[in-house]
Motif scaffolding. Structure first.
Motif, PDB file in Angstrom:
ATOM      1  N   UNK A 113       0.843  -1.198   0.000  1.00  0.00           N
ATOM      2  CA  UNK A 113       0.000   0.000   0.000  1.00  0.00           C
ATOM      3  C   UNK A 113       0.877   1.247   0.000  1.00  0.00           C
ATOM      4  N   UNK A 114       0.499   2.221  -0.813  1.00  0.00           N
ATOM      5  CA  UNK A 114       1.177   3.513  -0.838  1.00  0.00           C
ATOM      6  C   UNK A 114       0.131   4.597  -0.661  1.00  0.00           C
ATOM      7  N   UNK A 115       0.358   5.498   0.292  1.00  0.00           N
ATOM      8  CA  UNK A 115      -0.572   6.612   0.468  1.00  0.00           C
ATOM      9  C   UNK A 115      -0.347   7.627  -0.641  1.00  0.00           C
ATOM     10  N   UNK A 116      -1.424   7.992  -1.322  1.00  0.00           N
ATOM     11  CA  UNK A 116      -1.357   8.955  -2.410  1.00  0.00           C
ATOM     12  C   UNK A 116      -2.070  10.236  -1.987  1.00  0.00           C
ATOM     13  N   UNK A 117      -1.337  11.331  -1.994  1.00  0.00           N
ATOM     14  CA  UNK A 117      -1.973  12.622  -1.769  1.00  0.00           C
ATOM     15  C   UNK A 117      -2.595  13.046  -3.095  1.00  0.00           C
ATOM     16  N   UNK A 118      -3.865  12.804  -3.250  1.00  0.00           N
ATOM     17  CA  UNK A 118      -4.530  13.054  -4.532  1.00  0.00           C
ATOM     18  C   UNK A 118      -4.744  14.536  -4.790  1.00  0.00           C
ATOM     19  N   UNK A 119      -4.674  15.340  -3.723  1.00  0.00           N
ATOM     20  CA  UNK A 119      -4.826  16.775  -3.927  1.00  0.00           C
ATOM     21  C   UNK A 119      -5.721  17.421  -2.892  1.00  0.00           C
ATOM     22  N   UNK A 120      -6.140  18.627  -3.198  1.00  0.00           N
ATOM     23  CA  UNK A 120      -6.828  19.506  -2.258  1.00  0.00           C
ATOM     24  C   UNK A 120      -8.346  19.485  -2.450  1.00  0.00           C
ATOM     25  N   UNK A 121      -9.047  19.494  -1.304  1.00  0.00           N
ATOM     26  CA  UNK A 121     -10.496  19.737  -1.295  1.00  0.00           C
ATOM     27  C   UNK A 121     -10.764  20.822  -0.249  1.00  0.00           C
ATOM     28  N   UNK A 122     -11.781  21.666  -0.455  1.00  0.00           N
ATOM     29  CA  UNK A 122     -11.997  22.802   0.443  1.00  0.00           C
ATOM     30  C   UNK A 122     -12.648  22.462   1.780  1.00  0.00           C
ATOM     31  N   UNK A 123     -13.292  21.291   1.879  1.00  0.00           N
ATOM     32  CA  UNK A 123     -13.973  20.941   3.125  1.00  0.00           C
ATOM     33  C   UNK A 123     -14.091  19.430   3.245  1.00  0.00           C
ATOM     34  N   UNK A 124     -14.497  18.986   4.420  1.00  0.00           N
ATOM     35  CA  UNK A 124     -14.661  17.553   4.642  1.00  0.00           C
ATOM     36  C   UNK A 124     -15.836  16.982   3.846  1.00  0.00           C
ATOM     37  N   UNK A 125     -16.787  17.833   3.544  1.00  0.00           N
ATOM     38  CA  UNK A 125     -17.983  17.361   2.849  1.00  0.00           C
ATOM     39  C   UNK A 125     -17.914  17.579   1.331  1.00  0.00           C
ATOM     40  N   UNK A 126     -16.771  18.058   0.836  1.00  0.00           N
ATOM     41  CA  UNK A 126     -16.638  18.321  -0.596  1.00  0.00           C
ATOM     42  C   UNK A 126     -16.782  17.030  -1.402  1.00  0.00           C
ATOM     43  N   UNK A 127     -17.455  17.127  -2.517  1.00  0.00           N
ATOM     44  CA  UNK A 127     -17.601  15.989  -3.417  1.00  0.00           C
ATOM     45  C   UNK A 127     -16.389  15.939  -4.338  1.00  0.00           C
ATOM     46  N   UNK A 128     -15.715  14.821  -4.370  1.00  0.00           N
ATOM     47  CA  UNK A 128     -14.540  14.700  -5.229  1.00  0.00           C
ATOM     48  C   UNK A 128     -14.553  13.367  -5.983  1.00  0.00           C
ATOM     49  N   UNK A 129     -13.799  13.331  -7.052  1.00  0.00           N
ATOM     50  CA  UNK A 129     -13.749  12.177  -7.939  1.00  0.00           C
ATOM     51  C   UNK A 129     -13.136  10.972  -7.227  1.00  0.00           C
ATOM     52  N   UNK A 130     -13.744   9.787  -7.435  1.00  0.00           N
ATOM     53  CA  UNK A 130     -13.245   8.553  -6.823  1.00  0.00           C
ATOM     54  C   UNK A 130     -13.166   7.459  -7.888  1.00  0.00           C
ATOM     55  N   UNK A 131     -12.112   7.496  -8.683  1.00  0.00           N
ATOM     56  CA  UNK A 131     -11.994   6.527  -9.778  1.00  0.00           C
ATOM     57  C   UNK A 131     -11.814   5.106  -9.255  1.00  0.00           C
TER      58      UNK A 131
END
Length: 239
Positions: A113-131
């Motif tokens: 397992x490798x932790x990937x910092x996928x990037x920034x989101x503005x809040x805990x509830x932000x909707x982000x892409x989950x491929x």
């Protein structure tokens, strides 16, 4: 440290001259050494910047089993499947303002397992892409950040993360065999616009030249002050 008055003019004793000379010599050597040290640091810092710049722009390589400071900011590429249900949000401050980094485990075919910092989101509830499915990730190798952020410790029990502490996150998420570093993923198109990757700040303070000039100026001022005092002392003796 003076002799008796002679015609209204105080004469300096030999002990005064010797003491002043020793003090001036010590100050001159000290300031000169500090200036030379900063010149050395300047060369070291420029070499570090050049090496890091070369790593960032090099072709991606396979991630190492373990990493040291010599590997930081190395461009790597790896494949695996994201485990979005075990992602951790760590506090972040970016050009987009405060928010969170999305650290998502990427499990390779061999189970690593490798932790990937996928990037920034503005809040805990932000909707982000989950491929889903196998993914190829390219990014910069970053060293773990144990201990939390400035004056704030990580709180795994409350799922509050102030730094990207790989070991603590892996333990809290039960990830098993996890590499001891994380990867800052490069920016890729996202249907939702989040997370925003590629925000790694690679910047090294480099004030060594200014510091060196300051120390050398102080050394020169020491010589000037010493010569001025000695010239006045010579006039006193002649009087």
């Amino acid at each position: 440290m003076t002799t008796a008055q002679d015609g209204g003019r105080a004469r300096r004793s030999p002990a005064f001259t010797i003491g002043l000379s020793l003090i001036a010599l010590i100050l001159f050597c000290g300031f000169g050494a500090l200036g030379a040290w900063q010149v050395y640091r300047l060369g070291w810092k420029r070499d570090l910047i050049a090496r890091v710049d070369a790593r960032i722009h090099a072709a991606p390589v396979a991630p190492p089993a373990a990493a040291t400071k010599a590997d930081e900011y190395r461009r790597v590429a790896l494949t695996g499947t994201f485990q979005h249900d075990k992602a951790a949000l760590t506090q972040a401050v970016t050009i987009y303002g405060p928010g969170f980094w999305v650290l998502t485990p990427l499990r390779s075919d061999d189970g690593t397992v490798t932790l990937i910092n996928r990037g920034f989101v503005p809040s805990r509830t932000a909707v982000y892409d989950r491929p889903s499915g196998p993914m190829r990730i390219t990014g910069l190798l970053r060293l773990t950040e144990p201990g939390g952020g400035f004056l704030r410790s990580n709180d795994p029990a409350a799922d509050r993360w102030h730094s990207r502490d790989v070991a603590a996150i892996a333990k809290a998420r039960g990830l098993g065999r996890t590499r001891g570093y994380f990867i800052d993923a490069e920016r890729t198109p996202s249907p939702t616009g989040y997370p925003i990757g590629g925000l790694t700040v690679v910047q090294f303070p480099n004030n060594h030249l200014q510091y060196a000039i300051t120390w050398f100026i102080l050394a020169a001022m020491t010589v000037g002050a010493y010569m001025l005092v000695m010239r006045q002392t010579g006039k006193d003796r002649q009087g």
